[in-house]
Each structure stands twice: as C-alpha cells, then as structure tokens.
Design an enzyme around this catalytic site. Structure first.
Site, PDB file in Angstrom:
ATOM      1  N   TYR A   1      51.620  28.513  35.561  1.00  0.00           N
ATOM      2  CA  TYR A   1      52.821  28.364  34.743  1.00  0.00           C
ATOM      3  C   TYR A   1      54.010  29.016  35.437  1.00  0.00           C
ATOM      4  O   TYR A   1      53.969  30.218  35.748  1.00  0.00           O
ATOM      5  CB  TYR A   1      52.537  29.032  33.391  1.00  0.00           C
ATOM      6  CG  TYR A   1      53.614  28.885  32.356  1.00  0.00           C
ATOM      7  CD1 TYR A   1      54.193  27.647  32.084  1.00  0.00           C
ATOM      8  CD2 TYR A   1      54.052  29.990  31.616  1.00  0.00           C
ATOM      9  CE1 TYR A   1      55.169  27.520  31.119  1.00  0.00           C
ATOM     10  CE2 TYR A   1      55.027  29.867  30.639  1.00  0.00           C
ATOM     11  CZ  TYR A   1      55.591  28.633  30.395  1.00  0.00           C
ATOM     12  OH  TYR A   1      56.555  28.503  29.439  1.00  0.00           O
TER      13      TYR A   1
ATOM     14  N   ARG B   1      41.893  25.022 -10.249  1.00  0.00           N
ATOM     15  CA  ARG B   1      41.192  26.298 -10.049  1.00  0.00           C
ATOM     16  C   ARG B   1      40.994  26.665  -8.573  1.00  0.00           C
ATOM     17  O   ARG B   1      40.648  27.792  -8.250  1.00  0.00           O
ATOM     18  CB  ARG B   1      39.845  26.276 -10.780  1.00  0.00           C
ATOM     19  CG  ARG B   1      39.997  26.583 -12.264  1.00  0.00           C
ATOM     20  CD  ARG B   1      38.677  26.479 -12.988  1.00  0.00           C
ATOM     21  NE  ARG B   1      38.316  25.087 -13.237  1.00  0.00           N
ATOM     22  CZ  ARG B   1      37.103  24.691 -13.651  1.00  0.00           C
ATOM     23  NH1 ARG B   1      36.151  25.584 -13.830  1.00  0.00           N
ATOM     24  NH2 ARG B   1      36.860  23.413 -13.874  1.00  0.00           N
TER      25      ARG B   1
ATOM     26  N   TYR C   1      31.470  11.467  -7.938  1.00  0.00           N
ATOM     27  CA  TYR C   1      32.651  12.338  -7.883  1.00  0.00           C
ATOM     28  C   TYR C   1      32.969  12.722  -6.437  1.00  0.00           C
ATOM     29  O   TYR C   1      32.063  12.934  -5.625  1.00  0.00           O
ATOM     30  CB  TYR C   1      32.382  13.642  -8.639  1.00  0.00           C
ATOM     31  CG  TYR C   1      32.282  13.531 -10.155  1.00  0.00           C
ATOM     32  CD1 TYR C   1      32.645  12.384 -10.842  1.00  0.00           C
ATOM     33  CD2 TYR C   1      31.841  14.634 -10.890  1.00  0.00           C
ATOM     34  CE1 TYR C   1      32.546  12.321 -12.226  1.00  0.00           C
ATOM     35  CE2 TYR C   1      31.743  14.582 -12.272  1.00  0.00           C
ATOM     36  CZ  TYR C   1      32.100  13.421 -12.942  1.00  0.00           C
ATOM     37  OH  TYR C   1      32.009  13.369 -14.303  1.00  0.00           O
ATOM     38  N   GLY C   2      34.242  12.881  -6.157  1.00  0.00           N
ATOM     39  CA  GLY C   2      34.671  13.305  -4.822  1.00  0.00           C
ATOM     40  C   GLY C   2      34.445  14.777  -4.542  1.00  0.00           C
ATOM     41  O   GLY C   2      34.585  15.227  -3.404  1.00  0.00           O
TER      42      GLY C   2
ATOM     43  N   ALA D   1      40.403  39.362  50.166  1.00  0.00           N
ATOM     44  CA  ALA D   1      40.662  40.009  48.890  1.00  0.00           C
ATOM     45  C   ALA D   1      42.157  40.153  48.659  1.00  0.00           C
ATOM     46  O   ALA D   1      42.913  40.451  49.589  1.00  0.00           O
ATOM     47  CB  ALA D   1      39.995  41.378  48.857  1.00  0.00           C
TER      48      ALA D   1
ATOM     49  N   LYS E   1      41.909  19.598  -3.759  1.00  0.00           N
ATOM     50  CA  LYS E   1      40.546  20.131  -3.837  1.00  0.00           C
ATOM     51  C   LYS E   1      39.555  19.399  -2.944  1.00  0.00           C
ATOM     52  O   LYS E   1      38.814  20.029  -2.182  1.00  0.00           O
ATOM     53  CB  LYS E   1      40.063  20.088  -5.289  1.00  0.00           C
ATOM     54  CG  LYS E   1      38.603  20.447  -5.429  1.00  0.00           C
ATOM     55  CD  LYS E   1      38.240  20.814  -6.847  1.00  0.00           C
ATOM     56  CE  LYS E   1      37.764  19.639  -7.638  1.00  0.00           C
ATOM     57  NZ  LYS E   1      37.188  20.063  -8.930  1.00  0.00           N
TER      58      LYS E   1
ATOM     59  N   GLN F   1      45.292   6.284 -10.424  1.00  0.00           N
ATOM     60  CA  GLN F   1      45.125   6.419 -11.882  1.00  0.00           C
ATOM     61  C   GLN F   1      46.506   6.607 -12.508  1.00  0.00           C
ATOM     62  O   GLN F   1      47.377   7.256 -11.921  1.00  0.00           O
ATOM     63  CB  GLN F   1      44.216   7.608 -12.209  1.00  0.00           C
ATOM     64  CG  GLN F   1      43.840   7.636 -13.687  1.00  0.00           C
ATOM     65  CD  GLN F   1      42.804   8.700 -14.002  1.00  0.00           C
ATOM     66  OE1 GLN F   1      42.170   9.244 -13.105  1.00  0.00           O
ATOM     67  NE2 GLN F   1      42.639   9.000 -15.275  1.00  0.00           N
TER      68      GLN F   1
ATOM     69  N   GLY G   1      28.769  18.099 -20.110  1.00  0.00           N
ATOM     70  CA  GLY G   1      28.398  17.178 -21.176  1.00  0.00           C
ATOM     71  C   GLY G   1      26.883  17.252 -21.359  1.00  0.00           C
ATOM     72  O   GLY G   1      26.137  17.322 -20.387  1.00  0.00           O
TER      73      GLY G   1
END
Ligand code: UD1
Ligand code: MG
Length: 491
Positions: free
Chosen positions: A398, A21, A112-113, A434, A28, A81, A151
């Site tokens: 430069y 998502r 949880y991460g 100047a 994520k 996993q 849950g």
C-alpha cells in the site's frame, strides 16, 4: 429452478407478524441461526417437499423481507397482508394470490417463517397422513408441559379433533390441555377456501383466526385430525432473542451430531459450532472451540482446531488448521496453517504449503510446497512453488493511495525481515539477505542485499556510558585476551 411438483399443491409460509419482542431493527425472520436466516430454514423445509407453488406472506418490514426472499428463492410468491390482522387473514390473502394464476386443488400446507427447526421429513409426514386419511384438515400438534400462550387442541369424547381454542379465549378447563397447536397444517384447498369466508374477527384479539377453520371444516362434514410430534423443537418458534439462542443451540447440537454419525470426529460438541451450510468429509477431526461458518468445506483426514473460526474456507485433504481466524480462503491438501494465523479473503495456499504463526494474509496465491512460517504479512501477492519466505517478511502493498502486487517466483529463499515494496517481482531461485528492502525487480538466481554495510564504533559504550553495568562487562571482556573484540575488531 423449481423442482418437480411431487408434493402438495402449495405451501404458504406466514411471516407478516411484527416480531416486536426481538427488539430489533432487523425483521424477526431475518435473524440467523446455524448460518441461515430463520425464514431460509423455513423455505428449505417447504421446498424439500416439492410443492407446486410456494408463497410467503409479508407485511412488517416488507421490503427487507422481500429482498431477502428474492435472493433465497426467487420463484416464491410474495404476498402482502392487508390491514386485517390474524393468521386466517394471512392465509386468505395468500390463497387469493395463488388462485389468481390457477385455482388450487389438493393439499395446501401452512407453516411459519419463524419456526426454523421444522424438517422437511416431518412436513412430508404431515402431508402423507393428511392425504392417506382423506382429511379436510390435519394439524401438527405437540404435548407441552407448559402450554401457556398456545392454542389448545380440543378433542371430543372419541378422541377426534373438534377444534382449537386460543389461550386468550380459553376457559380454565381448556387451559389445562397440554396438547398445543403448532400452527402448521395441511388443508384441503377447497375446504380452506370455503371456511375462510366464514372466519370472523369475533374473538378476544379481534383477529381472523386460521384456527377457526378446523371447527368450520368439521361442521361442513370434513374430517379433522392431528399428527402429534414428540420432537417439540421442530414446532418451536422464536419470539425473542432468548428463544433464538435456544433454537440456535439445539440446531447446532443436531448438526454436530449428524456430522459425527456421518464419520466426523468432534472432540467437544459443546464448544463446536457448525453452520447448516458447511460440509465435512469422513474422518475429518474437529478439535475444541471451533466454529465453521458459511460455505466452509473440509476434506477427508483434515484436522481443524482447536480455537479456530473459519468462514467460507475450503480445506483440502489432510490439511491442518490450528488456532486460525480465516475467511474466503482455500487451504490445499496436506497444507498447514497456524497457530495464531489470520487468513483474509483471497488467500489460496497450495498443497503441502504452510502459513505459520502470527501471519496475516490477504489476496495472495501461494504455490505448492511454499512456506511462510513465521511473523509476517503477505497481501496482493503471488508466490511460486517451493519458496521459503523467511521470518518477519512483509509485502508493502500500500503506497498510501493504491494497492500494488508483489510477484515472487519458485524456489526463492528470503532472509529474515525482507520487505517487498510493491509493485515488485522476484525471479525464480533468487535469495535475499536479512533485512533486505526490495524496491526494484530481482532477476532469477540473484542474491539481493540492500542494507548498508555494518559499522562498529569501538569503545562507544565505555566512552558514553561510563560506570554502567554494560561498560563494566565490556571492559572485562576486552581485558580478556581471548575476547572476540581484541582478536578481531581490535586489530
Ligand atoms: C398462533 C395460533 C396458535 C398456535 C400458535 C403457535 C392462531 C389464531 N393461533 O398463535 O393456535 O398455538 O400460533 O405458535 O393462528 N402472522 C401473519 N399475519 C398475522 C398474524 C400472524 O402472517 O396477521 C404470522 C406470524 O408472522 C407468525 C405466525 O403467523 O409467523 C403466528 O403468529 P403469532 O402471532 O405468533 O400467532 P399466535 O398468536 O402465537
Ligand atoms: Mg398473535
């Protein structure tokens, strides 16, 4: 270095989910709030309770996540996993990997991460309750007005926790329950190990549910309990970018509030963003619309803002930084920067020095009390003490191929629009006129003038722009006997 194990035997951080998502090429948990990835917040909370071992379960974008973890916490164990889906399987593979070294005993915490606001204090509280009560499982729960998707915590008539039912598997009656599973638990290692063997994928999602461990532990005679938190932000996960922004805003609100309580004045908390990685001293003042990122530090009595964005900038005591965009820089005590100043990496401004309006600096060391007050560029340079760089000065560093250094001594005074064509060195106490274009080294105490002598072509306007307003005014001016034209150049 791993701190001493004064906490649980292990913390297992789950991070194998796909995070679809987010709609992102970045995994994520690598998305950031408050200057740190979500997983970095999770790991810091885990480390703060001093676990014996720390494991992170990965799968989706495994190599990116593992690389990030190696930088954050090289001692943490990465566990892959397999094909079997579900939080239960994730914990099972982690436990197998941890046990391979030495079988765990005591408390195992699961987090949880993607829950970045969880604090070490709440985790410590969960572990302390779990161990004090001698529980087999202690689950962290929260009461939500809208519990959709979570849950649900099932309790018996006596109020004891009997299990967890996933939203998708719940009955209408169970869905009315407002107490939800945060997904954060303390387990007894042996109970967890034994129960996971019996967890099946026999549910609506075909996953191994970690939540099944609660009822299994209870059936095996263990005590299952809950710690209810009133701070729902601490258990909130980010599944999409809307939730990520909400969590980021809440984290910032907490960070800003903590700094105010620590003695920092924040005029407008709503427009002030402070990364978790920033440190501020007492009596610092932050004015509206200011963002402080990365390793930025601000010392006592300094004032930052309004409208400033600073990343990895060290600000000394009593310095003032107004309307500035800066990174990788050091601002000395009592120095002043801004408004409209762009500090690029490697800028080091000495005490009481100044980099003023419309200045860009990069890789430049500026000595104590030296001032670059207006309109210019200073890059690849070293400037001594008490030097005054005039308006509009430029280091031409430069040559189209390479960068070169400019070295300017102490007590130097440069005229407006001086250009230093690097490599070039200007000695102590030198002056420039100047518009000087300095191509060769200037010895100490010299005045350098490099512009061609001025030539005035008299009467040019009347001759070449007849009938113009300029010609009309010029004629009128030369007709007047007191005009500078007739008294000086006219001779
Ligand atoms: C889970 C819980 C639910 C709880 C909710 C809180 C289960 C079965 N359900 O539901 O009770 O209310 O979290 O947010 O545990 N993960 C893995 N491997 C996997 C699946 C998930 O590592 O195979 C990780 C994810 O990266 C994530 C976490 O576990 O960090 C939770 O996964 P998610 O799919 O969001 O769990 P939910 O189904 O929402
Ligand atoms: Mg799920």
């Amino acid at each position: 270095m791993i701190p001493e194990n004064t906490g649980p035997a292990a913390v297992i951080v789950l991070a194998a989910g796909a995070g679809t998502r987010m709609k992102s090429r970045t995994p994520k948990i690598l998305h950031e709030i408050g200057g740190r990835s979500m997983v970095a917040h999770a790991l810091l909370a885990a480390r703060s309770i001093n676990p014996g071992r720390l494991a992170l379960v990965v799968r989706h974008e495994r190599d990116l996540v593992a690389g990030h973890l190696n930088e954050l916490d090289p001692e943490a164990l990465i566990v892959d996993q397999d094909e079997v889906p579900g939080t239960g399987r994730a914990v099972e593979v982690a436990l197998l990997a941890l046990d391979a070294k030495e079988e765990l005993t005591g408390t195992v915490v699961v987090t949880y991460g993607d829950v970045p606001l969880l604090s070490g204090a709440l985790l410590a509280d969960l572990v302390a309750t779990h161990e004090r009560e001698g529980n087999a499982v202690t689950v962290l729960t929260a009461l939500l007005d809208d519990a959709t998707g979570y849950g649900r915590i099932l309790r018996g008539d006596d109020g004891s926790v009997t299990g967890i039912r996933e939203h998708k598997d719940a009955t209408e009656a169970e869905r009315l329950v407002r107490e939800v599973n945060s997904g954060i638990y303390a387990f007894d290692a042996a109970v967890l190990r034994d129960a996971l063997v019996h967890v099946t994928t026999d549910n609506s999602q075909g996953e191994k549910y970690l939540t099944d461990v609660l009822s299994l532990a209870r059936q095996a005679g263990g005590r299952v309990a809950a710690v209810v938190t009133e701070d729902r932000w601490q258990v909130e996960g980010a599944n999409d970018r809307v939730q990520l922004a909400a969590l980021g805003a809440e984290l910032n609100r907490r960070t800003v509030e903590a700094w105010m309580r620590a003695g920092v004045t924040v005029v407008d908390p709503a427009t002030t963003w402070i990364d978790s990685t920033v440190t501020l001293d007492e009596d610092v003042r932050i004015l509206p619309n200011t963002q402080l990122h990365g390793a930025t530090t601000v010392a006592r009595d300094a004032v930052v803002g309004p409208d400033s964005t600073l990343t990895d900038v060290r600000i000394g005591e009593g310095a003032k930084v107004i309307r500035t965009h800066g990174s990788g820089s050091v601002i000395g005590a009592g120095a002043a920067v801004g408004p409209f100043t762009y500090l690029r990496p490697g800028t080091v401004l000495g005490e009481t020095g100044k980099i003023g309006a419309f200045y860009e600096t990069k890789n430049v060391t500026i000595g104590r009390g030296s001032k670059l007050s207006h309109l210019g560029y200073a890059g690849d340079a070293e400037i001594g003490e008490d030097t005054n760089i005039g308006c509009g000065n430029i280091t031409a560093n430069y040559d189209g191929e390479k960068k070169h250094r400019t070295v300017i001594g102490s007590g130097v005074r440069t005229g407006s629009n001086t250009v230093f064509v690097a490599p070039v060195t200007v000695g102590d106490g030198a002056y420039s006129g100047a518009g000087a274009v300095i191509r060769k080294d200037v010895p100490a105490g010299a005045l350098v003038l490099s512009v061609a002598a001025q030539r005035n072509a008299e009467g040019w306007v009347v001759a070449n722009r007849p009938g113009s307003r300029s010609a009309e005014l010029a004629t009128a001016a030369s007709d007047s006997s007191n005009s500078p034209a007739s008294t000086e150049e006219g001779k």
